[in-house]
Design a protein around this motif. Sequence first.
Motif, PDB file in Angstrom:
ATOM      1  N   ILE A   1       0.855  -1.179   0.000  1.00 55.14           N
ATOM      2  CA  ILE A   1       0.000   0.000   0.000  1.00 55.14           C
ATOM      3  C   ILE A   1       0.892   1.229   0.000  1.00 55.14           C
ATOM      4  N   CYS A   2       0.514   2.237  -0.777  1.00 55.02           N
ATOM      5  CA  CYS A   2       1.256   3.492  -0.840  1.00 55.02           C
ATOM      6  C   CYS A   2       0.425   4.563  -0.141  1.00 55.02           C
ATOM      7  N   ILE A   3       1.101   5.441   0.605  1.00 58.23           N
ATOM      8  CA  ILE A   3       0.411   6.517   1.321  1.00 58.23           C
ATOM      9  C   ILE A   3       1.082   7.848   1.002  1.00 58.23           C
ATOM     10  N   GLY A   4       0.248   8.810   0.637  1.00 57.63           N
ATOM     11  CA  GLY A   4       0.753  10.143   0.340  1.00 57.63           C
ATOM     12  C   GLY A   4      -0.004  10.743  -0.822  1.00 57.63           C
ATOM     13  N   PRO A   5       0.351  11.957  -1.196  1.00 52.40           N
ATOM     14  CA  PRO A   5      -0.303  12.585  -2.343  1.00 52.40           C
ATOM     15  C   PRO A   5      -0.090  11.759  -3.615  1.00 52.40           C
ATOM     16  N   ALA A   6      -1.159  11.528  -4.353  1.00 53.25           N
ATOM     17  CA  ALA A   6      -1.110  10.673  -5.545  1.00 53.25           C
ATOM     18  C   ALA A   6      -0.061  11.142  -6.550  1.00 53.25           C
ATOM     19  N   GLY A   7       0.196  12.427  -6.627  1.00 51.11           N
ATOM     20  CA  GLY A   7       1.174  12.962  -7.568  1.00 51.11           C
ATOM     21  C   GLY A   7       2.584  12.428  -7.352  1.00 51.11           C
ATOM     22  N   PHE A   8       2.870  11.918  -6.173  1.00 51.86           N
ATOM     23  CA  PHE A   8       4.189  11.370  -5.877  1.00 51.86           C
ATOM     24  C   PHE A   8       4.322   9.912  -6.305  1.00 51.86           C
ATOM     25  N   PHE A   9       3.253   9.324  -6.804  1.00 52.78           N
ATOM     26  CA  PHE A   9       3.265   7.919  -7.191  1.00 52.78           C
ATOM     27  C   PHE A   9       2.888   7.741  -8.667  1.00 52.78           C
ATOM     28  N   GLY A  10       3.214   8.732  -9.483  1.00 51.91           N
ATOM     29  CA  GLY A  10       2.830   8.720 -10.887  1.00 51.91           C
ATOM     30  C   GLY A  10       3.409   7.586 -11.712  1.00 51.91           C
ATOM     31  N   ASP A  11       4.570   7.068 -11.343  1.00 53.48           N
ATOM     32  CA  ASP A  11       5.214   6.034 -12.150  1.00 53.48           C
ATOM     33  C   ASP A  11       5.050   4.617 -11.599  1.00 53.48           C
ATOM     34  N   VAL A  12       4.172   4.440 -10.603  1.00 52.16           N
ATOM     35  CA  VAL A  12       3.996   3.094 -10.048  1.00 52.16           C
ATOM     36  C   VAL A  12       3.203   2.233 -11.033  1.00 52.16           C
ATOM     37  N   PRO A  13       3.348   0.909 -10.929  1.00 55.12           N
ATOM     38  CA  PRO A  13       2.597   0.035 -11.836  1.00 55.12           C
ATOM     39  C   PRO A  13       1.082   0.240 -11.690  1.00 55.12           C
ATOM     40  N   PRO A  14       0.348   0.112 -12.787  1.00 53.89           N
ATOM     41  CA  PRO A  14      -1.114   0.240 -12.724  1.00 53.89           C
ATOM     42  C   PRO A  14      -1.689  -0.752 -11.704  1.00 53.89           C
ATOM     43  N   GLY A  15      -2.718  -0.303 -10.992  1.00 55.67           N
ATOM     44  CA  GLY A  15      -3.365  -1.168 -10.016  1.00 55.67           C
ATOM     45  C   GLY A  15      -2.766  -1.091  -8.623  1.00 55.67           C
ATOM     46  N   THR A  16      -1.681  -0.331  -8.457  1.00 59.63           N
ATOM     47  CA  THR A  16      -1.078  -0.168  -7.135  1.00 59.63           C
ATOM     48  C   THR A  16      -2.020   0.674  -6.273  1.00 59.63           C
ATOM     49  N   ARG A  17      -2.293   0.197  -5.063  1.00 60.27           N
ATOM     50  CA  ARG A  17      -3.208   0.915  -4.175  1.00 60.27           C
ATOM     51  C   ARG A  17      -2.493   2.112  -3.551  1.00 60.27           C
ATOM     52  N   ILE A  18      -3.074   3.296  -3.739  1.00 58.88           N
ATOM     53  CA  ILE A  18      -2.539   4.545  -3.194  1.00 58.88           C
ATOM     54  C   ILE A  18      -3.631   5.185  -2.355  1.00 58.88           C
ATOM     55  N   VAL A  19      -3.307   5.515  -1.100  1.00 57.14           N
ATOM     56  CA  VAL A  19      -4.273   6.136  -0.200  1.00 57.14           C
ATOM     57  C   VAL A  19      -3.676   7.419   0.368  1.00 57.14           C
ATOM     58  N   THR A  20      -4.535   8.247   0.942  1.00 57.00           N
ATOM     59  CA  THR A  20      -4.067   9.495   1.539  1.00 57.00           C
ATOM     60  C   THR A  20      -4.275   9.524   3.052  1.00 57.00           C
ATOM     61  N   GLU A  21      -4.973   8.542   3.594  1.00 57.96           N
ATOM     62  CA  GLU A  21      -5.270   8.505   5.024  1.00 57.96           C
ATOM     63  C   GLU A  21      -4.545   7.357   5.710  1.00 57.96           C
ATOM     64  N   LEU A  22      -3.901   7.643   6.837  1.00 57.37           N
ATOM     65  CA  LEU A  22      -3.203   6.599   7.586  1.00 57.37           C
ATOM     66  C   LEU A  22      -4.157   5.514   8.074  1.00 57.37           C
ATOM     67  N   ALA A  23      -5.409   5.862   8.363  1.00 58.36           N
ATOM     68  CA  ALA A  23      -6.387   4.860   8.802  1.00 58.36           C
ATOM     69  C   ALA A  23      -6.520   3.737   7.767  1.00 58.36           C
ATOM     70  N   ASP A  24      -6.423   4.075   6.493  1.00 59.79           N
ATOM     71  CA  ASP A  24      -6.492   3.057   5.439  1.00 59.79           C
ATOM     72  C   ASP A  24      -5.273   2.142   5.483  1.00 59.79           C
ATOM     73  N   VAL A  25      -4.111   2.708   5.785  1.00 61.55           N
ATOM     74  CA  VAL A  25      -2.884   1.915   5.909  1.00 61.55           C
ATOM     75  C   VAL A  25      -3.012   0.961   7.090  1.00 61.55           C
ATOM     76  N   TYR A  26      -3.480   1.477   8.231  1.00 64.11           N
ATOM     77  CA  TYR A  26      -3.608   0.653   9.432  1.00 64.11           C
ATOM     78  C   TYR A  26      -4.547  -0.533   9.183  1.00 64.11           C
ATOM     79  N   GLU A  27      -5.673  -0.250   8.546  1.00 64.37           N
ATOM     80  CA  GLU A  27      -6.649  -1.311   8.234  1.00 64.37           C
ATOM     81  C   GLU A  27      -6.023  -2.359   7.306  1.00 64.37           C
ATOM     82  N   PHE A  28      -5.287  -1.912   6.306  1.00 63.96           N
ATOM     83  CA  PHE A  28      -4.639  -2.813   5.356  1.00 63.96           C
ATOM     84  C   PHE A  28      -3.602  -3.694   6.048  1.00 63.96           C
ATOM     85  N   VAL A  29      -2.768  -3.084   6.894  1.00 60.64           N
ATOM     86  CA  VAL A  29      -1.727  -3.841   7.593  1.00 60.64           C
ATOM     87  C   VAL A  29      -2.356  -4.879   8.510  1.00 60.64           C
TER      88      VAL A  29
END
Length: 183
Positions: free
Chosen positions: A140-168
């Motif tokens: 899971i990637c966390i941060g502004p989406a603009g910083f993850f422009g070159d990641v492979p398609p389908g990579t999960r990108i979130v902006t809230e830490l709560a989403d990271v915690y739930e995923f982990v």
Amino acid sequence: MAIVGVMGSGKVEWEALSTPLGKWIAEHGFDLLTGAGLGVMLSTARAFSTTEGRTGRSIGIVPSEPHPVSGFAAIAGYPNPYIDLPILTPLPRKQAEAPDDALNRNYVNVLTSDVVVALPGSQGTLDEIRLARRFAKPLICIGPAGFFGDVPPGTRIVTELADVYEFVLATTRQVDLASTLKS
């Protein structure tokens, strides 16, 4: 105990994300794995290591360079002071000009982690994200989406830490269940 690998910038700490993340990892009894350097690695390990009552360990995969006497030595500045278990590898940091399949310590970072959390970073972080996808590591990637422009398609990108915690938590439950079934 699951190992949560946190990948990100070696220059910028992204403290608003890395500090609460490091503390949360410690509070939930996980081990933390980073590349043992500065930036996100430092701030996450600092928050993790200074959390009262933690039971997990801070693991750092330390890049090295050739040394005339010992064969290999840690690159200057590694590991940061918040690493409990430094692991010196003869593998170098990922060089920008190196081909994608060149062996480097990012392989150890990703393959040792049970789950990978990526914060904004540069080429090394992008390499770790690609390796996590290649080796089917929960990512899971966390941060502004603009910083993850070159990641492979389908990579999960979130902006809230709560989403990271739930995923982990969901991912590590699956890791624990798989370990239990094997025994």
